[in-house]
Structure formats: structure tokens, C-alpha cells
Scaffold this active site. Structure first.
Site, PDB file in Angstrom:
ATOM      1  N   GLU A 137       0.829  -1.211   0.000  1.00 39.65           N
ATOM      2  CA  GLU A 137       0.000   0.000   0.000  1.00 39.65           C
ATOM      3  C   GLU A 137       0.864   1.261   0.000  1.00 39.65           C
ATOM      4  O   GLU A 137       0.361   2.349   0.260  1.00 39.65           O
ATOM      5  CB  GLU A 137      -0.967   0.000   1.193  1.00 39.65           C
ATOM      6  CG  GLU A 137      -2.091  -1.027   1.037  1.00 39.65           C
ATOM      7  CD  GLU A 137      -3.140  -0.953   2.129  1.00 39.65           C
ATOM      8  OE1 GLU A 137      -2.905  -0.324   3.187  1.00 39.65           O
ATOM      9  OE2 GLU A 137      -4.220  -1.534   1.932  1.00 39.65           O
ATOM     10  N   ASN A 180      -2.882 -14.253   1.160  1.00 35.85           N
ATOM     11  CA  ASN A 180      -4.124 -15.015   1.322  1.00 35.85           C
ATOM     12  C   ASN A 180      -4.313 -15.874   0.070  1.00 35.85           C
ATOM     13  O   ASN A 180      -3.491 -15.840  -0.863  1.00 35.85           O
ATOM     14  CB  ASN A 180      -5.306 -14.102   1.654  1.00 35.85           C
ATOM     15  CG  ASN A 180      -5.722 -13.206   0.491  1.00 35.85           C
ATOM     16  OD1 ASN A 180      -5.335 -13.423  -0.656  1.00 35.85           O
ATOM     17  ND2 ASN A 180      -6.496 -12.185   0.787  1.00 35.85           N
ATOM     18  N   GLY A 217      -8.671 -17.831   5.402  1.00 35.84           N
ATOM     19  CA  GLY A 217      -9.914 -17.363   6.020  1.00 35.84           C
ATOM     20  C   GLY A 217     -10.408 -18.336   7.085  1.00 35.84           C
ATOM     21  O   GLY A 217      -9.634 -18.768   7.956  1.00 35.84           O
ATOM     22  N   ASP A 241     -16.517  -8.872  12.189  1.00 36.10           N
ATOM     23  CA  ASP A 241     -15.909  -8.032  11.145  1.00 36.10           C
ATOM     24  C   ASP A 241     -14.529  -8.621  10.839  1.00 36.10           C
ATOM     25  O   ASP A 241     -13.674  -8.695  11.727  1.00 36.10           O
ATOM     26  CB  ASP A 241     -15.797  -6.600  11.697  1.00 36.10           C
ATOM     27  CG  ASP A 241     -15.115  -5.629  10.741  1.00 36.10           C
ATOM     28  OD1 ASP A 241     -14.707  -6.049   9.640  1.00 36.10           O
ATOM     29  OD2 ASP A 241     -14.986  -4.450  11.113  1.00 36.10           O
ATOM     30  N   GLY A 246      -6.018 -10.627   8.326  1.00 32.22           N
ATOM     31  CA  GLY A 246      -4.718 -10.948   7.722  1.00 32.22           C
ATOM     32  C   GLY A 246      -3.588 -10.153   8.376  1.00 32.22           C
ATOM     33  O   GLY A 246      -2.473 -10.661   8.552  1.00 32.22           O
ATOM     34  N   ASP A 247      -3.859  -8.906   8.749  1.00 37.91           N
ATOM     35  CA  ASP A 247      -2.827  -8.068   9.381  1.00 37.91           C
ATOM     36  C   ASP A 247      -2.460  -8.614  10.763  1.00 37.91           C
ATOM     37  O   ASP A 247      -1.297  -8.631  11.158  1.00 37.91           O
ATOM     38  CB  ASP A 247      -3.330  -6.626   9.509  1.00 37.91           C
ATOM     39  CG  ASP A 247      -3.645  -6.021   8.151  1.00 37.91           C
ATOM     40  OD1 ASP A 247      -3.011  -6.428   7.162  1.00 37.91           O
ATOM     41  OD2 ASP A 247      -4.529  -5.150   8.085  1.00 37.91           O
TER      42      ASP A 247
HETATM   43  P1  ATP Z   1      -8.336  -9.420   5.594  1.00 40.99           P
HETATM   44  O1  ATP Z   1      -7.993  -8.858   4.208  1.00 40.99           O
HETATM   45  O2  ATP Z   1      -9.821  -9.485   5.869  1.00 40.99           O
HETATM   46  O3  ATP Z   1      -7.554  -8.789   6.678  1.00 40.99           O
HETATM   47  P2  ATP Z   1      -6.998 -11.763   4.584  1.00 40.99           P
HETATM   48  O4  ATP Z   1      -7.788 -12.075   3.335  1.00 40.99           O
HETATM   49  O5  ATP Z   1      -5.671 -11.160   4.409  1.00 40.99           O
HETATM   50  O6  ATP Z   1      -7.881 -10.940   5.603  1.00 40.99           O
HETATM   51  P3  ATP Z   1      -7.743 -14.297   5.728  1.00 40.99           P
HETATM   52  O7  ATP Z   1      -7.137 -15.507   5.110  1.00 40.99           O
HETATM   53  O8  ATP Z   1      -9.157 -13.996   5.368  1.00 40.99           O
HETATM   54  O9  ATP Z   1      -6.769 -13.077   5.416  1.00 40.99           O
HETATM   55  O10 ATP Z   1      -7.677 -14.376   7.311  1.00 40.99           O
HETATM   56  C1  ATP Z   1      -6.438 -14.419   8.023  1.00 40.99           C
HETATM   57  C2  ATP Z   1      -6.577 -15.384   9.190  1.00 40.99           C
HETATM   58  O11 ATP Z   1      -7.626 -14.923  10.050  1.00 40.99           O
HETATM   59  C3  ATP Z   1      -6.964 -16.802   8.775  1.00 40.99           C
HETATM   60  O12 ATP Z   1      -5.810 -17.565   8.456  1.00 40.99           O
HETATM   61  C4  ATP Z   1      -7.688 -17.289  10.034  1.00 40.99           C
HETATM   62  O13 ATP Z   1      -6.757 -17.810  10.965  1.00 40.99           O
HETATM   63  C5  ATP Z   1      -8.334 -16.017  10.600  1.00 40.99           C
HETATM   64  N1  ATP Z   1      -9.727 -15.954  10.163  1.00 40.99           N
HETATM   65  C6  ATP Z   1     -10.210 -15.331   9.063  1.00 40.99           C
HETATM   66  N2  ATP Z   1     -11.540 -15.510   8.956  1.00 40.99           N
HETATM   67  C7  ATP Z   1     -11.913 -16.260  10.021  1.00 40.99           C
HETATM   68  C8  ATP Z   1     -13.150 -16.800  10.494  1.00 40.99           C
HETATM   69  N3  ATP Z   1     -14.296 -16.610   9.815  1.00 40.99           N
HETATM   70  N4  ATP Z   1     -13.155 -17.510  11.641  1.00 40.99           N
HETATM   71  C9  ATP Z   1     -12.018 -17.720  12.354  1.00 40.99           C
HETATM   72  N5  ATP Z   1     -10.806 -17.252  11.961  1.00 40.99           N
HETATM   73  C10 ATP Z   1     -10.743 -16.536  10.812  1.00 40.99           C
HETATM   74  O1  RIB Z   2      -6.255  -5.006   5.985  1.00 44.68           O
HETATM   75  C1  RIB Z   2      -7.220  -4.081   6.419  1.00 44.68           C
HETATM   76  C2  RIB Z   2      -6.869  -2.689   5.942  1.00 44.68           C
HETATM   77  O2  RIB Z   2      -6.897  -2.659   4.531  1.00 44.68           O
HETATM   78  C3  RIB Z   2      -7.835  -1.623   6.382  1.00 44.68           C
HETATM   79  O3  RIB Z   2      -7.527  -1.081   7.645  1.00 44.68           O
HETATM   80  C4  RIB Z   2      -7.801  -0.617   5.241  1.00 44.68           C
HETATM   81  O4  RIB Z   2      -7.202   0.596   5.575  1.00 44.68           O
HETATM   82  C5  RIB Z   2      -7.048  -1.315   4.096  1.00 44.68           C
HETATM   83  O5  RIB Z   2      -5.795  -0.815   3.938  1.00 44.68           O
END
Ligand code: ATP
Ligand code: RIB
Length: 309
Positions: A137, A180, A217, A241, A246-247
Site C-alpha cells: 500500500e 491469502n 480465512g 468483522d 490478515g494483518d
Molecule cells: P483481511 O484482508 O480481511 O484482513 P486476509 O484475506 O488477508 O484478511 P484471511 O485468510 O481472510 O486473510 O484471514 C487471516 C486469518 O484470520 C486466517 O488464516 C484465520 O486464521 C483467521 N480468520 C479469518 N476468517 C476467520 C473466520 N471466519 N473464523 C475464524 N478465523 C478466521
Molecule cells: O487489511 C485491512 C486494511 O486494509 C484496512 O484497515 C484498510 O485501511 C485497508 O488498507
């Protein structure tokens, strides 16, 4: 051990919606909040809350001073947060009330106005052997990877959000890559609903010296290091939410490794921490403290002195 996180700082405008707005539709939201966010800021908060000395570098405008204060309140060093002439980056985040899923529109603003001379100066101020953490970003990430490597830093990268340009990044120079499932598919030319194990294998072939983590996820996460594979299922929770799941995973995984945990325990720690994040609303504000993770009896058995979950 310390981490320099060169990353974004965003003002998150969060709207609660019944469904994501469709083309041509006007939709009233049932809730609105302004939060501190940005993948960079969120990951610095996660690292620091997980107990690792964290320095954040990045750029905001004069409208984003509360982001710097948020980092400081989480114990992050902000000496390298620069205040420029451009407006602070922001995100418009729709959160679907029933599922907790989100849809995000980004305006990069000051995040992509960082000068190469400032990047070089900050990287060279870090002791050799420190970690450099990056997302996608801010501007000039490939330059930061190459210059960071030349400075003797260890490099962790979460190339999110994934763009075409990421394909040309020198990812093979990174010690740790976290993506992801969608990002893994994009980087390996596989379908998004394809076999994530094959995606991890393809990434490990391309980056043989890197540890590769794919988050999945609600199904958990997979780590591939050479030919070794560790899969950890997600912890089932009621989702409020998913923003910054991921962060949180990235910050807690890296922190756990730096605190001396083996890869499997670090994976469990990151899965546990991110399950707490998804169970409450917000971005940086939803990231758990070290006590909520390491002292939680669901994760750490105080009597046996063992991590589980
Ligand atoms: P985001 O962009 O929403 O921050 P992401 O797409 O980078 O997330 P995800 O793979 O969706 O990453 O989620 C990261 C971690 O969070 C997963 O590996 C899991 O451990 C946890 N997680 C995500 N969704 C769920 C859920 N519905 N229930 C429990 N744990 C979850
Ligand atoms: O990963 C979540 C973040 O993605 C949000 O806080 C938003 O600012 C975007 O950068």
C-alpha cells in the site's frame, strides 16, 4: 530483535451495510465509524501488541495525526512517520452486517508519496539483522526489498492488496512471504478455488529460501518451508468483522517467530490472535493484546507450560 515496518497508514471510513452496494444502486448504511487503519499501521499494532519492538515508517498528511497517536498508544516507535503535503490515505470499508465480510475501496494519498532518499536513509539507520516488514500500500516496495537486503535486513512481505506489479517483485529475496488464497492464486497463475497446497508448492519453488504462508480465512492457514508443510485449522468464532484478520495474522506470526517459537506454534498463535480480531469490529482497534493471546487458557496451558489451541 526489532522490526521496521515500512507501511501504509489509512483513515478507515467504515459503513455497516445489509449487502455490498451494487453498480447503479444507492444504499443507506446502518452504521458509520472513522477508525485508524491501513495494512501497515494494523501490522505494526499487531507486532507491538504481541511484544516485539516495532518501528513504523510511512507518510501521512496533516489530517492523519491521530494515526500516529494510535501507533504510539500501541507502543510503536513513530520517529520515521513523516508528515507531508498530500492528504492521508483513506479506505471506504463496507462491512456486511450478517457475515462480517468486507469490501474495501482505497485512496492511497500520502502513502505513495514517499521519497527514495527517505527510504534509503531510514533503512540505513537499522542495525543489520533487524527485520523489515512490507505490504503493498506504499510506493517503491521492490526498491525497499532490494535496498533492505543490501543493508543486511531480514525481509517479511505481505504483498497485499495484490496487483499485476507484484509478479515482478524480487520475492525470492524475502525470508518470509504471507499471502491469502486469492493472492497466492494470482501469483501462481492458478484458479482462486484451486488447490492451495499446489499454490504453496509453486511459490516455494519460485522462492526456495523463503518461508511461505497462505492464509485461508475460516479454514485457517498453511505454511510451506522447503518441502515441509504445516496446516493449522481456524478457531471457530462468531464473526463480527473480518477487517485486519490478515494483518493480525502477519503481526502475530512474525512476532511469535521472533519470540523464539517454532513455526507450528507461531502458526497456532497467529490463528488464535486473528480469530479474536474477527470476533470484534474495527481494524487496528480489534487486534488483541499479548495477554489476550499468550495468557488465554485456550491458547496457553499455564500448568503444563505448553501452547495449544
Ligand atoms: P483481511 O484482508 O480481511 O484482513 P486476509 O484475506 O488477508 O484478511 P484471511 O485468510 O481472510 O486473510 O484471514 C487471516 C486469518 O484470520 C486466517 O488464516 C484465520 O486464521 C483467521 N480468520 C479469518 N476468517 C476467520 C473466520 N471466519 N473464523 C475464524 N478465523 C478466521
Ligand atoms: O487489511 C485491512 C486494511 O486494509 C484496512 O484497515 C484498510 O485501511 C485497508 O488498507
Amino acid at each position: 530483535m526489532q522490526v521496521l515496518n515500512f507501511g501504509s497508514l489509512n483513515i478507515d471510513h467504515v459503513y455497516t451495510v445489509s449487502h455490498f452496494v451494487a453498480p447503479g444502486e444507492t444504499l443507506a448504511s446502518s452504521g458509520y465509524q472513522v477508525n485508524a487503519g491501513g495494512k501497515g499501521l494494523n501490522q505494526s499494532v499487531a507486532l507491538s501488541r504481541a511484544g516485539v519492538r516495532t518501528l513504523h515508517a510511512g507518510m501521512i498528511g496533516k489530517d492523519g495525526l491521530f494515526l500516529k497517536e494510535t501507533l504510539e498508544a500501541a507502543g510503536v516507535n513513530t520517529d520515521h512517520v513523516m508528515i507531508g503535503e498530500h492528504p492521508t490515505g483513506h479506505a471506504m470499508i463496507q462491512v456486511e452486517k450478517s457475515s462480517g465480510q468486507n469490501a474495501i475501496l482505497l485512496y492511497p494519498g500520502a502513502n505513495v508519496e514517499i521519497k527514495a532518499s527517505d527510504m534509503r536513509r531510514i533503512l540505513h539507520s537499522m542495525p543489520q539483522g533487524s527485520w523489515l516488514l512490507l505490504q503493498n500500500e506504499i510506493n517503491a516496495v521492490p526498491f525497499l526489498i532490494e535496498e533492505g537486503k543490501a543493508c543486511g535486513l531480514k525481509i517479511a512481505v505481505n504483498p497485499a492488496p495484490c496487483t499485476e506489479a507484484v509478479r515482478t517483485w524480487p520475492l525470492h529475496l524475502c525470508d518470509l512471504i504471507l499471502v491469502n488464497e486469492i493472492e497466492a492464486a494470482q501469483l501462481t497463475d492458478m484458479p482462486a478455488d484451486g488447490d492451495f497446497r499446489r499454490m504453496a508448492e509453486a511459490m516455494a519453488e519460485r522462492c526456495p529460501d523463503s518461508e511461505v504462508v497462505i492464509t485461508l480465512g475460516s479454514r485457517g492457514a498453511l505454511c510451506r518451508s522447503g518441502k515441509e508443510e504445516i496446516m493449522v485449522p481456524a478457531r471457530p468464532v462468531k464473526v463480527a468483522d473480518t477487517t485486519s484478520a490478515g494483518d493480525t495474522f502477519t503481526g502475530y506470526f512474525l512476532a511469535a517467530k521472533l519470540r523464539g517459537m517454532d513455526t507450528e506454534t507461531a502458526m497456532r498463535c497467529a490463528v488464535f490472535a486473528s480469530s479474536i480480531t474477527v470476533s470484534r469490529p474495527g481494524a487496528a482497534g480489534s487486534i488483541p493484546s499479548a495477554d489476550e493471546v499468550f495468557r488465554n487458557p485456550d491458547f496457553f496451558n499455564q500448568e503444563k507450560g505448553k501452547y495449544h489451541a
